[in-house]
Design an enzyme around this catalytic site. Structure first.
Site, PDB file in Angstrom:
ATOM      1  CB  THR A   1      -0.902   0.000   1.257  1.00  0.00           C
ATOM      2  OG1 THR A   1      -1.497   1.279   1.420  1.00  0.00           O
ATOM      3  CG2 THR A   1      -0.115  -0.295   2.527  1.00  0.00           C
ATOM      4  CG  ASP A   2      -1.138   4.935  -1.106  1.00  0.00           C
ATOM      5  OD1 ASP A   2      -1.696   4.371  -0.143  1.00  0.00           O
ATOM      6  OD2 ASP A   2      -1.742   5.727  -1.866  1.00  0.00           O
ATOM      7  CD  GLU A   3      -3.473   3.547   4.401  1.00  0.00           C
ATOM      8  OE1 GLU A   3      -3.247   3.444   5.617  1.00  0.00           O
ATOM      9  OE2 GLU A   3      -4.610   3.529   3.921  1.00  0.00           O
TER      10      GLU A   3
ATOM     11  CE1 TYR B   1      -3.313  -2.496   5.663  1.00  0.00           C
ATOM     12  CE2 TYR B   1      -3.361  -0.140   5.196  1.00  0.00           C
ATOM     13  CZ  TYR B   1      -3.302  -1.451   4.762  1.00  0.00           C
ATOM     14  OH  TYR B   1      -3.215  -1.713   3.417  1.00  0.00           O
TER      15      TYR B   1
ATOM     16  CE  LYS C   1       0.114  -4.704   2.969  1.00  0.00           C
ATOM     17  NZ  LYS C   1      -0.091  -6.111   2.491  1.00  0.00           N
TER      18      LYS C   1
HETATM   19  O1  DAU Z   1      -4.133   3.929   0.217  1.00  0.00           O
HETATM   20  C1  DAU Z   1      -4.350   2.553   0.142  1.00  0.00           C
HETATM   21  C2  DAU Z   1      -5.202   2.136   1.298  1.00  0.00           C
HETATM   22  O2  DAU Z   1      -6.507   2.614   1.067  1.00  0.00           O
HETATM   23  C3  DAU Z   1      -5.219   0.643   1.538  1.00  0.00           C
HETATM   24  O3  DAU Z   1      -3.912   0.218   1.868  1.00  0.00           O
HETATM   25  C4  DAU Z   1      -6.173   0.295   2.684  1.00  0.00           C
HETATM   26  O4  DAU Z   1      -6.246  -1.090   2.861  1.00  0.00           O
HETATM   27  C5  DAU Z   1      -7.537   0.844   2.354  1.00  0.00           C
HETATM   28  O5  DAU Z   1      -8.420   0.585   3.430  1.00  0.00           O
HETATM   29  C6  DAU Z   1      -7.473   2.332   2.062  1.00  0.00           C
HETATM   30  O6  DAU Z   1      -7.187   3.079   3.264  1.00  0.00           O
HETATM   31  P1  DAU Z   1      -8.022   4.376   3.671  1.00  0.00           P
HETATM   32  O7  DAU Z   1      -7.959   4.526   5.133  1.00  0.00           O
HETATM   33  O8  DAU Z   1      -7.633   5.539   2.833  1.00  0.00           O
HETATM   34  O9  DAU Z   1      -9.498   3.883   3.165  1.00  0.00           O
HETATM   35  P2  DAU Z   1     -10.943   4.090   3.794  1.00  0.00           P
HETATM   36  O10 DAU Z   1     -11.916   3.635   2.752  1.00  0.00           O
HETATM   37  O11 DAU Z   1     -11.070   3.511   5.151  1.00  0.00           O
HETATM   38  O12 DAU Z   1     -11.043   5.666   3.938  1.00  0.00           O
HETATM   39  C7  DAU Z   1     -10.872   6.528   2.831  1.00  0.00           C
HETATM   40  C8  DAU Z   1     -10.966   7.949   3.362  1.00  0.00           C
HETATM   41  O13 DAU Z   1     -12.308   8.198   3.804  1.00  0.00           O
HETATM   42  C9  DAU Z   1     -10.078   8.226   4.563  1.00  0.00           C
HETATM   43  O14 DAU Z   1      -9.595   9.573   4.487  1.00  0.00           O
HETATM   44  C10 DAU Z   1     -11.016   8.083   5.758  1.00  0.00           C
HETATM   45  C11 DAU Z   1     -12.347   8.542   5.195  1.00  0.00           C
HETATM   46  N1  DAU Z   1     -13.551   7.901   5.777  1.00  0.00           N
HETATM   47  C12 DAU Z   1     -13.596   6.537   5.806  1.00  0.00           C
HETATM   48  C13 DAU Z   1     -14.692   5.889   6.352  1.00  0.00           C
HETATM   49  C14 DAU Z   1     -14.762   4.384   6.392  1.00  0.00           C
HETATM   50  C15 DAU Z   1     -14.608   8.676   6.251  1.00  0.00           C
HETATM   51  O15 DAU Z   1     -14.550   9.925   6.188  1.00  0.00           O
HETATM   52  N2  DAU Z   1     -15.695   8.034   6.779  1.00  0.00           N
HETATM   53  C16 DAU Z   1     -15.788   6.673   6.878  1.00  0.00           C
HETATM   54  O16 DAU Z   1     -16.807   6.165   7.394  1.00  0.00           O
END
Ligand code: DAU
Length: 330
Positions: free
Chosen positions: A109-111, A135, A139
């Site tokens: 991941t880029d994270e 997380y 990774k």
């Molecule tokens: O960048 C790659 C990564 O992208 C992957 O390595 C991870 O496995 C994947 O889960 C994802 O990480 P994020 O934390 O960026 O994804 P997430 O969908 O959880 O959240 C995307 C953005 O939206 C983040 O800034 C947090 C925000 N968010 C997320 C959720 C679930 C909200 O504002 N509300 C929410 O309920």
């Protein structure tokens, strides 16, 4: 024409329904199990004799890692290291030509690079690792083990670090499917913090295409950043989802789904921005993303609207428990 064996533990987000279309293929087989189970992996490698291993297996959800870091260490660090150890034994047993062709491709991941400011240059493969969540720390650690197995033992490894994936069949804990399903159920659309955090959105099919390209063309020991050339903040992403839903599945009261947007307590350690410089994969392997976000997000929303049974089946007891745990107190 290649044969594929899929080893999956089928934890909370695993779903055999996602593989229904390939289930009957004679060159596809499935084993339920853990990459960290060395005896099982040893047996599979001895019998199946793969030419390549692609390690997609991981705990991936940042919010879950905040609640339970240990399961991330177990799957992502210990699991990957056990898989590497068995792969190394197997690789050493191969004859020269097969040994030369073998690849261990680790999906990351880029994270691992941490966070960027709004004005910073995107992550390159040279950016120092600086993970901020349990997380991304797990990774980053697994990436280091993969790299070390190449440097120390010569295992022909590859690493790809991708940005945020989206598309059909994504488990609805991630931003896009969570927002689609909450919207049509009349629930709040929970935006963490102020919604200005930026992610680079990569369609899952583009990601798979990049992985296949890397497997075929890359030199062992290399790593590649894979992105969608598509930086958007969370409000823009949710706005796009809402706009499609307003047109395709309007609310019965005639109002917009944007009425359901709710700002909630921020994620601890929330990375501000991820952005990928994918020029290395473009230049060296001639790969670039082909999906356009407007089309990709529309197809994704329609997929969730048209697959009610899939949605019903994934939203079982453990999903409801997670939603309660993560959002009730926010
Ligand atoms: O960048 C790659 C990564 O992208 C992957 O390595 C991870 O496995 C994947 O889960 C994802 O990480 P994020 O934390 O960026 O994804 P997430 O969908 O959880 O959240 C995307 C953005 O939206 C983040 O800034 C947090 C925000 N968010 C997320 C959720 C679930 C909200 O504002 N509300 C929410 O309920």
């Amino acid at each position: 024409g290649d044969s594929i064996l899929n080893l999956d533990k089928l934890t909370y987000s695993g779903n055999l329904e996602n593989l229904a279309s390939v289930k009957g293929n004679t060159n596809y087989s499935f084993v339920r199990g853990d990459i960290g189970d060395r005896a099982l992996v040893n047996k599979i490698l001895g019998e199946f004799k793969p030419q390549a291993i692609v390690n997609f297996a991981a705990e991936t959800h940042v919010d879950r890692s905040v609640v339970d870091p240990n399961s991330f260490v177990q799957s992502n660090v210990v699991g990957t290291t056990n898989l590497l150890l068995e792969s190394l034994d197997y690789w050493r047993s191969l004859e020269e030509e097969k040994k030369r062709q073998f690849r261990f491709h680790h999906i990351s991941t880029d994270e691992v690079y941490g966070t960027l400011g709004f004005e910073d240059a995107p992550f390159t493969e040279e950016t120092a690792y600086s993970p901020n969540s349990p997380y991304s720390a797990s990774k980053a650690s697994s990436d280091h083990f993969v790299r070390a197995f190449h440097e120390t033992y010569g295992l022909p490894t590859l690493i790809s670090n991708c940005s945020n994936n989206y598309g059909p069949r994504q488990f609805p804990e991630k931003l896009i499917p969570l927002m689609i399903l909450n919207a049509i159920e009349g629930k709040p659309l929970p935006i963490y913090g102020n919604g200005k955090n930026i992610r680079d959105w990569l369609h899952v099919n583009d990601h798979c295409d990049a992985i296949s390209t890397i497997l075929k063309k890359a030199v062992p020991g290399e790593s590649y950043n894979v992105g969608g050339n598509c930086e958007k903040n969370n409000l823009e992403v949710v706005g796009a989802v809402v706009k499609i839903l307003d047109k395709e599945c309007p609310r019965s009261d005639g109002k917009s789904y944007s009425e359901q947007i709710t700002f909630v307590k921020d994620r601890p350690g929330h990375d501000l921005r991820y952005a990928i410089d994918a020029s290395k994969i473009k230049k060296e392997l001639r790969w670039s993303p082909s999906f356009n976000f407007d089309q990709g997000i529309r197809d994704t929303v329609l997929w969730y609207l048209n697959n009610e049974e899939w949605v019903r089946n994934v939203k079982n007891g453990s999903y409801q428990d997670w939603i309660k745990q993560n959002y009730e107190e926010r």
